[in-house]
Design an enzyme around this catalytic site. Structure first.
Site, PDB file in Angstrom:
ATOM      1  N   CYS A   2      18.895  74.660  59.278  1.00 19.36           N
ATOM      2  CA  CYS A   2      17.916  73.596  59.424  1.00 19.36           C
ATOM      3  C   CYS A   2      17.550  73.094  58.037  1.00 19.36           C
ATOM      4  O   CYS A   2      17.936  73.689  57.042  1.00 19.36           O
ATOM      5  CB  CYS A   2      16.634  74.125  60.063  1.00 19.36           C
ATOM      6  SG  CYS A   2      16.914  74.982  61.606  1.00 19.36           S
ATOM      7  N   ARG A  33      21.741  68.923  57.360  1.00 17.51           N
ATOM      8  CA  ARG A  33      21.598  70.362  57.571  1.00 17.51           C
ATOM      9  C   ARG A  33      21.349  70.702  59.041  1.00 17.51           C
ATOM     10  O   ARG A  33      21.308  71.870  59.426  1.00 17.51           O
ATOM     11  CB  ARG A  33      20.425  70.906  56.758  1.00 17.51           C
ATOM     12  CG  ARG A  33      20.552  70.696  55.283  1.00 17.51           C
ATOM     13  CD  ARG A  33      19.358  71.268  54.570  1.00 17.51           C
ATOM     14  NE  ARG A  33      19.252  72.696  54.770  1.00 17.51           N
ATOM     15  CZ  ARG A  33      19.900  73.603  54.049  1.00 17.51           C
ATOM     16  NH1 ARG A  33      20.675  73.229  53.069  1.00 17.51           N
ATOM     17  NH2 ARG A  33      19.762  74.881  54.288  1.00 17.51           N
ATOM     18  N   TRP A  88      18.806  72.497  63.695  1.00 16.86           N
ATOM     19  CA  TRP A  88      20.126  72.713  64.300  1.00 16.86           C
ATOM     20  C   TRP A  88      19.978  73.976  65.119  1.00 16.86           C
ATOM     21  O   TRP A  88      19.781  75.063  64.573  1.00 16.86           O
ATOM     22  CB  TRP A  88      21.178  72.885  63.204  1.00 16.86           C
ATOM     23  CG  TRP A  88      22.583  72.964  63.696  1.00 16.86           C
ATOM     24  CD1 TRP A  88      23.350  71.947  64.179  1.00 16.86           C
ATOM     25  CD2 TRP A  88      23.417  74.121  63.710  1.00 16.86           C
ATOM     26  NE1 TRP A  88      24.599  72.399  64.488  1.00 16.86           N
ATOM     27  CE2 TRP A  88      24.668  73.731  64.221  1.00 16.86           C
ATOM     28  CE3 TRP A  88      23.231  75.455  63.354  1.00 16.86           C
ATOM     29  CZ2 TRP A  88      25.731  74.621  64.368  1.00 16.86           C
ATOM     30  CZ3 TRP A  88      24.286  76.335  63.506  1.00 16.86           C
ATOM     31  CH2 TRP A  88      25.521  75.923  64.004  1.00 16.86           C
ATOM     32  N   ASN A 115      13.842  77.928  58.382  1.00 12.87           N
ATOM     33  CA  ASN A 115      15.301  77.779  58.360  1.00 12.87           C
ATOM     34  C   ASN A 115      15.879  79.174  58.227  1.00 12.87           C
ATOM     35  O   ASN A 115      15.624  79.851  57.240  1.00 12.87           O
ATOM     36  CB  ASN A 115      15.693  76.905  57.151  1.00 12.87           C
ATOM     37  CG  ASN A 115      17.177  76.951  56.848  1.00 12.87           C
ATOM     38  OD1 ASN A 115      17.980  77.105  57.759  1.00 12.87           O
ATOM     39  ND2 ASN A 115      17.533  76.814  55.588  1.00 12.87           N
ATOM     40  N   GLY A 116      16.644  79.618  59.237  1.00 15.18           N
ATOM     41  CA  GLY A 116      17.211  80.968  59.181  1.00 15.18           C
ATOM     42  C   GLY A 116      17.082  81.624  60.538  1.00 15.18           C
ATOM     43  O   GLY A 116      16.885  80.942  61.548  1.00 15.18           O
ATOM     44  N   GLU A 567      44.142  72.213  57.084  1.00 17.64           N
ATOM     45  CA  GLU A 567      42.962  71.433  56.708  1.00 17.64           C
ATOM     46  C   GLU A 567      42.947  70.098  57.457  1.00 17.64           C
ATOM     47  O   GLU A 567      41.895  69.660  57.946  1.00 17.64           O
ATOM     48  CB  GLU A 567      42.935  71.238  55.181  1.00 17.64           C
ATOM     49  CG  GLU A 567      41.871  70.297  54.646  1.00 17.64           C
ATOM     50  CD  GLU A 567      40.435  70.671  55.016  1.00 17.64           C
ATOM     51  OE1 GLU A 567      40.208  71.756  55.566  1.00 17.64           O
ATOM     52  OE2 GLU A 567      39.546  69.837  54.773  1.00 17.64           O
ATOM     53  N   LYS A 571      40.032  68.822  60.048  1.00 17.91           N
ATOM     54  CA  LYS A 571      39.319  67.542  59.879  1.00 17.91           C
ATOM     55  C   LYS A 571      39.387  66.742  61.167  1.00 17.91           C
ATOM     56  O   LYS A 571      38.397  66.166  61.609  1.00 17.91           O
ATOM     57  CB  LYS A 571      39.945  66.693  58.765  1.00 17.91           C
ATOM     58  CG  LYS A 571      39.654  67.011  57.339  1.00 17.91           C
ATOM     59  CD  LYS A 571      38.256  66.819  56.877  1.00 17.91           C
ATOM     60  CE  LYS A 571      37.468  68.079  57.100  1.00 17.91           C
ATOM     61  NZ  LYS A 571      37.419  69.039  56.042  1.00 17.91           N
ATOM     62  N   GLU A 574      37.308  68.250  63.980  1.00 19.55           N
ATOM     63  CA  GLU A 574      35.894  68.278  63.647  1.00 19.55           C
ATOM     64  C   GLU A 574      35.199  66.940  63.874  1.00 19.55           C
ATOM     65  O   GLU A 574      34.097  66.891  64.400  1.00 19.55           O
ATOM     66  CB  GLU A 574      35.817  68.662  62.167  1.00 19.55           C
ATOM     67  CG  GLU A 574      34.469  68.918  61.639  1.00 19.55           C
ATOM     68  CD  GLU A 574      34.513  69.245  60.148  1.00 19.55           C
ATOM     69  OE1 GLU A 574      35.588  69.135  59.510  1.00 19.55           O
ATOM     70  OE2 GLU A 574      33.462  69.594  59.616  1.00 19.55           O
ATOM     71  N   HIS A 590      59.373  79.734  66.783  1.00 20.35           N
ATOM     72  CA  HIS A 590      58.896  80.968  67.421  1.00 20.35           C
ATOM     73  C   HIS A 590      57.896  80.683  68.529  1.00 20.35           C
ATOM     74  O   HIS A 590      57.116  81.561  68.900  1.00 20.35           O
ATOM     75  CB  HIS A 590      58.295  81.905  66.365  1.00 20.35           C
ATOM     76  CG  HIS A 590      59.279  82.315  65.321  1.00 20.35           C
ATOM     77  ND1 HIS A 590      60.372  83.097  65.599  1.00 20.35           N
ATOM     78  CD2 HIS A 590      59.368  82.007  64.007  1.00 20.35           C
ATOM     79  CE1 HIS A 590      61.083  83.273  64.492  1.00 20.35           C
ATOM     80  NE2 HIS A 590      60.498  82.600  63.509  1.00 20.35           N
ATOM     81  N   LYS A 688      26.014  70.722  58.219  1.00 16.76           N
ATOM     82  CA  LYS A 688      26.665  70.778  56.924  1.00 16.76           C
ATOM     83  C   LYS A 688      26.646  72.175  56.322  1.00 16.76           C
ATOM     84  O   LYS A 688      27.617  72.647  55.775  1.00 16.76           O
ATOM     85  CB  LYS A 688      25.961  69.791  55.980  1.00 16.76           C
ATOM     86  CG  LYS A 688      26.576  69.706  54.597  1.00 16.76           C
ATOM     87  CD  LYS A 688      27.903  69.001  54.644  1.00 16.76           C
ATOM     88  CE  LYS A 688      28.624  69.011  53.323  1.00 16.76           C
ATOM     89  NZ  LYS A 688      30.060  68.822  53.505  1.00 16.76           N
TER      90      LYS A 688
HETATM   91  C1  F6R Z   1      34.797  71.413  57.427  1.00 17.84           C
HETATM   92  C2  F6R Z   1      33.622  72.026  56.832  1.00 17.84           C
HETATM   93  C3  F6R Z   1      33.369  73.476  57.089  1.00 17.84           C
HETATM   94  C4  F6R Z   1      32.950  74.161  55.776  1.00 17.84           C
HETATM   95  C5  F6R Z   1      32.544  75.616  56.040  1.00 17.84           C
HETATM   96  C6  F6R Z   1      32.200  76.344  54.756  1.00 17.84           C
HETATM   97  O1  F6R Z   1      34.873  70.069  57.087  1.00 17.84           O
HETATM   98  O2  F6R Z   1      32.853  71.387  56.159  1.00 17.84           O
HETATM   99  O3  F6R Z   1      34.489  74.100  57.625  1.00 17.84           O
HETATM  100  O4  F6R Z   1      34.007  74.099  54.878  1.00 17.84           O
HETATM  101  O5  F6R Z   1      31.441  75.638  56.899  1.00 17.84           O
HETATM  102  O6  F6R Z   1      31.132  75.742  54.091  1.00 17.84           O
HETATM  103  P1  F6R Z   1      30.866  75.981  52.557  1.00 17.84           P
HETATM  104  O7  F6R Z   1      32.024  75.449  51.788  1.00 17.84           O
HETATM  105  O8  F6R Z   1      29.596  75.235  52.272  1.00 17.84           O
HETATM  106  O9  F6R Z   1      30.723  77.476  52.387  1.00 17.84           O
END
Ligand code: F6R
Ligand code: UD1
Length: 693
Positions: A2, A33, A88, A115-116, A567, A571, A574, A590, A688
Site C-alpha cells: 500500500c 503501490r 492493495w 502498509n504491510g 521477460e 510483460k 502482465e 521436448h 508496483k
Molecule cells: C514485472 C514486474 C515485477 C517485478 C518484481 C520484483 O514487470 O515489475 O515482476 O520485477 O515484483 O520487483 P523489484 O524489482 O522491485 O524487486
C-alpha cells in the site's frame, strides 16, 4: 502492499480544502503501490472529532466521494494532522469497510493507516473481541487501531497518562509482522506517530526558513524505561501496560526546527512511503529506519527507539533529494510505461555515467570498489530476485560465469526461501530489485546476512531497504519507475550486472580483449536503443492486425535470449492479460512443439551469436509445422522470407544483445494492452512494490 501519506501543518494556516487536496495529491503519486481503494482522515468541525472518507477504486473515486460528502472546505487550521492511504488488498476484499484509515471504534479515537502485514493479528483480534471490541473489517490493520484504544484505556485505568510515543511503543510490543504505520488520535490533537518495520517510510520537512540542522537526534529510553519495557515484553499479549512515570521526553534533546531565538517555527511535514509524493513540496527528507518511532508535535520531529542497541546510530540525517518533479511526470506520453520504454536511451546512459572510462576500458563502481578483493575470493555467486529483476539475473548469468570463473546460481527469492538452502560465509549473494522493498527479496537478504554471506545490491530506489541493508552495491540510476510493468529498470539492471562482472574480472589479463569488446559494446547501447525504438510504428500495426485477437503467444530464445523470451512473456501476460510463454528453444522438441500449428503466434529471437545455427533449426521445426513466426533478427539478415513479420535490431556483443532484443517485446506488450483498452500503468491484481510475501 500500500501507499501511506500524511500531512502535518504547524503554525501554517491551511483551509480544510487545501489539506484534503494535499492528501489526495500525495496519494495519487503513490497509486502505483496499490490502487484498489483509498481513504483519508482529517479533523472534523467539532473539537476532538475525526472525519474519515473512504472509497473503493482509485484515488479519483475517493476524491469523488469527498466531493459528494462536501465537508466545509474553508475551515481554517493553523495546526493539523491528516493521514491517507491507497490500498492493495491482502486481508479482505477491496471494500469500503476494509479501506484505511482503520479506526478504534465508532468515535474514531485512534485512526491508523498501515502498509504491510500483521502476522499475529488473529490472536490480537480474539483477545480484543474478548474485551468487548467489535471488529468491522477483515483487515489485519483494524486490530492495530483497536489495540491503541485498549492500551490507552488500560494505562488510564492504571493511573498513567502516556504520551503518544510511549503508547505507540507499548502497542508495537504486541505486533508481529511488517508495517509502515501512521497513527492519529483525538486524545493527542495535532500529533502523529510514524513508525516502520520492513516497509518504507520517510518524512519530508518544509519550512520557510532554511533548516539550520541536517540531522535529528535519536532519543533512546532511559534505563528505567528499558526495564519497564522488558517487563512489558514479558507480558506480551497480556495487554496490560505497566504504569510509568513521566518519561521527561517532552524536554527533548532535539531542537531541529526551532528558529534562531528558540521560538517555534512554522513548518510542514510530509510523511510518505515514497519520495515521489514529497518532492513537489520539499527536497529535504529523512528516511526512517526499522523500529524508529517518529513522534511529530509542536513543529518538531522526535525519533524514539524502544531499545538502546549497541552500535546503533544516534542521529537520523535530513538529506536533500536529487529527484526532479519532471522526472516523475508523464510528459508527452500516454502512459508511464510508454514514457519509461522511450526513456531507455537516457536511463541506460545514466546507469553507466561516471562509471565507465570508455577510452581506457575501465569500470569504477564507487559502491563495490573497496569490496572487490573480498568479492573475488567468493566460492559462489548466488543471484536472488523476483519477476523482471530475476530475468535480468538470468540474462547476465553466463557473462558472470565466463568473466569471473566463479560458479553462479540464479534464484527466485520465494523459492529460495521455501527451500532454505545452505549459504556460506564465502558466498556472495547478489540482490536485484527495482524498488528495493520486495518482501521476498528482503527476507532472502536477511537469511543470507544471518549466514554471514557478503551481500551486494543492484537497486534503483536509493534509500530503500535492500540498498541500505546490503554490504555494498550499485544504484542503477534509472530514475523513478512508475509504470507497474518494469521496463527501464530491466535494461539498467542488466547493464549494472554486466559492469559488476567486468569489475570482478578486471584483474585478469587474459580477459582484456573481451573486456574491451564489451565496454565498446556498452558505449553504443543507448544510441542503438534509439534505433530499436523506431520500430514503434510497425510494432503498433502488428499488434493492431496480426496479434489483435490472439489468445496465446510463444516466445522462443536460447542462450542469452532465453531470459529475453521469459521477460517478454511476463510483460505480455502482465499488462495485456494474454497468455504467453517464454520457451527455451532447445526444449521445443521436448514437448512444446505439440502446441505449434498455423494459428499460434510465435516470436523467435534469432540474432547473431554462437547459438544462431541452433536457433535457426528451432525455427525450422516451427515452420515445418506451418507455424509462421515473428522473427527478431539483426539488421541485414534476410533469411526469414516466410516469417509473419521480421523486426530487425542492430547487432551488438553477444552478452549485450538482450538489451536491444527486449525493446520490441516491451513495445509489443504495450500496444497489445492499449489495443485491449487496459489501464497499462495499473494492470489488475498487481502493484508496483510487492511488500508482502
Ligand atoms: C514485472 C514486474 C515485477 C517485478 C518484481 C520484483 O514487470 O515489475 O515482476 O520485477 O515484483 O520487483 P523489484 O524489482 O522491485 O524487486
Ligand atoms: C555515489 C553517490 C552519487 C555520487 C557519486 C560520486 C549516492 C546514492 N550515490 O554514487 O550521488 O554522484 O557517488 O562519487 O549517494 N549500496 C549498497 N547497496 C545497494 C546499492 C548501493 O550498499 O544496493 C551502497 C554502495 O555500496 C555505496 C552507496 O550505496 O556505498 C552508493 O552507491 P552508488 O550510488 O551505486 O555509488 P556511486 O555510483 O559511487
Amino acid at each position: 502492499m500500500c501507499g501511506i501519506f500524511g500531512y502535518v501543518n504547524y503554525l501554517v494556516e491551511k483551509q480544510r480544502g487545501e489539506i484534503i487536496d494535499n492528501l489526495i495529491e500525495g496519494l495519487s503519486r503513490l497509486e502505483y503501490r496499490g490502487y484498489d481503494s483509498a481513504g483519508l482522515a482529517i479533523d472534523g468541525d467539532v473539537e476532538s472529532e475525526v472525519d474519515i472518507f473512504r472509497a473503493v477504486g482509485k484515488v479519483a473515486s475517493l476524491k469523488a466521494e469527498i466531493d459528494q460528502c462536501a465537508p466545509e472546505r474553508s475551515t481554517l487550521f493553523t495546526n493539523h494532522v491528516g493521514i491517507a492511504h491507497t490500498r492493495w488488498a491482502t486481508h479482505g476484499q477491496p471494500a469500503t469497510v476494509n479501506c484505511h484509515p482503520q479506526s478504534s471504534g465508532p468515535q474514531n479515537e485512534f485512526v491508523v493507516v498501515h502498509n504491510g502485514i500483521i502476522t499475529n493479528y488473529k490472536a490480537i483480534k480474539i483477545l480484543l473481541e474478548g474485551k468487548g471490541f467489535v471488529f468491522d473489517s477483515e483487515t489485519d490493520t483494524e486490530c492495530i487501531a483497536k489495540l491503541f484504544k485498549h492500551v490507552y484505556d488500560t494505562n488510564l485505568a492504571n493511573g498513567h497518562d502516556p504520551d503518544l510515543n510511549e503508547l505507540t511503543k507499548q502497542v508495537l510490543f504486541e505486533l508481529e509482522g511488517s508495517y509502515g504505520l501512521l497513527v492519529k488520535s483525538v486524545f493527542y490533537p495535532n500529533e502523529v506517530c510514524a513508525t516502520r518495520k520492513g516497509s518504507p517510510l520517510l518524512i519530508g520537512v518544509k519550512s520557510e526558513k532554511a533548516l539550520k540542522v541536517d540531522f535529528v537526534d535519536v532519543e533512546f529510553p532511559t534505563t528505567d524505561e528499558q526495564v519497564s519495557a522488558k517487563t512489558l515484553q514479558n507480558k506480551r499479549l497480556g495487554l496490560l501496560p505497566v504504569a510509568q512515570g513521566d518519561s521527561g521526553l517532552r524536554q527533548s534533546q532535539s531542537r531541529a526546527f526551532l528558529s534562531e531565538d528558540g521560538a517555534p517555527m512554522p513548518v510542514e511535514f510530509f510523511l510518505s512511503s515514497d519520495p515521489s509524493s514529497v518532492i513537489q513540496h520539499t527536497k529535504k527528507v529523512m528516511f526512517l529506519e526499522d523500529d524508529d518511532i517518529a513522534h511529530i508535535y509542536d513543529g518538531e520531529i522526535h525519533i524514539h527507539r524502544a531499545k538502546r542497541e549497541s552500535g546503533a546510530s544516534a542521529t537520523r540525517s535530513i538529506q536533500t533529494l536529487e529527484l526532479e518533479l519532471a522526472q516523475i511526470m508523464k510528459g508527452p506520453y500516454s502512459h508511464f510505461m510508454q514514457k519509461e520504454i522511450f526513456e531507455q536511451p537516457e536511463s541506460t546512459f545514466n546507469t553507466m555515467r561516471g562509471r565507465i572510462d570508455f577510452e581506457n576500458s575501465q569500470i569504477t563502481l564507487g559502491g563495490v570498489k573497496s569490496w572487490l578483493p573480498t568479492l573475488r575470493r567468493s566460492r559462489r555467486i548466488i543471484m536472488i530476485a523476483c519477476g523482471t529483476s530475476y530475468h535480468s539475473c538470468l540474462a547476465t548469468r553466463s557473462i558472470f560465469e565466463e568473466l569471473t570463473e566463479i560458479p553462479v546460481a540464479v534464484e527466485l527469492a520465494s523459492d529460495f526461501l521455501d527451500r532454505r538452502p545452505p549459504v556460506f560465509r564465502d558466498d556472495c549473494c547478489v540482490f536485484v530489485s527495482q524498488s528495493g522493498e520486495t518482501a521476498d527479496s528482503m527476507l532472502a537478504l536477511n537469511y543470507c546476512i544471518e549466514r554471514g554471506a557478503i551481500t551486494l545490491g543492484i537497486v534503483n530506489a536509493v534509500g530503500s531497504s535492500i540498498s541500505r541493508l546490503t554490504h555494498c552495491g550499485v544504484h542503477i540510476n534509472a530514475g523513478p519507475e512508475i509504470g507497474v510493468a518494469s521496463t527501464k529498470a530491466y535494461t539498467s539492471q542488466y547493464i549494472a550486472l554486466v559492469m559488476v562482472a567486468l569489475s570482478l574480472s578486471n584483474d585478469s589479463i587474459s580477459q582484456t580483449d573481451r573486456h574491451r569488446e564489451i565496454v565498446a559494446g556498452l558505449q553504443k547501447i543507448p544510441e542503438q536503443i534509439k534505433t530499436v525504438l523506431e520500430l514503434d510504428a510497425p510494432i503498433k500495426e502488428l499488434c493492431e492486425t496480426v496479434l489483435k485477437d490472439q489468445k496465446s503467444l510463444l516466445l522462443l530464445g536460447r542462450g542469452y535470449q532465453h531470459a529475453t523470451a521469459l521477460e517478454g512473456a511476463l510483460k505480455i501476460k502482465e499488462i495485456s492479460y494474454m497468455h504467453s510463454e517464454g520457451v527455451l528453444a532447445g526444449e521445443l522438441k521436448h514437448g512444446v512443439l505439440a502446441l505449434v500449428d498455423e494459428h499460434l503466434p510465435i516470436i523467435a529471437f534469432a540474432t547473431r551469436d554462437s547459438l544462431f545455427p541452433k536457433t535457426m533449426s528451432a525455427i525450422s521445426q516451427v515452420t515445418a509445422r506451418d507455424g509462421r513466426p515473428i522473427i527478431i533478427s539483426n539488421e541485414g539478415d534476410s533469411v526469414w522470407d516466410n516469417a509473419l513479420a521480421n523486426l530487425q535490431v542492430p547487432l551488438t556483443v553477444d552478452c549485450l544483445q538482450g538489451l536491444l532484443n527486449v525493446i520490441p517485446v516491451q513495445l509489443i506488450s504495450y500496444w497489445l494492452a492499449v489495443g485491449r483498452d487496459i489501464d497499462v500503468d495499473f494492470p489488475r491484481n498487481l502493484a508496483k512494490s510487492v511488500t508482502v510475501e
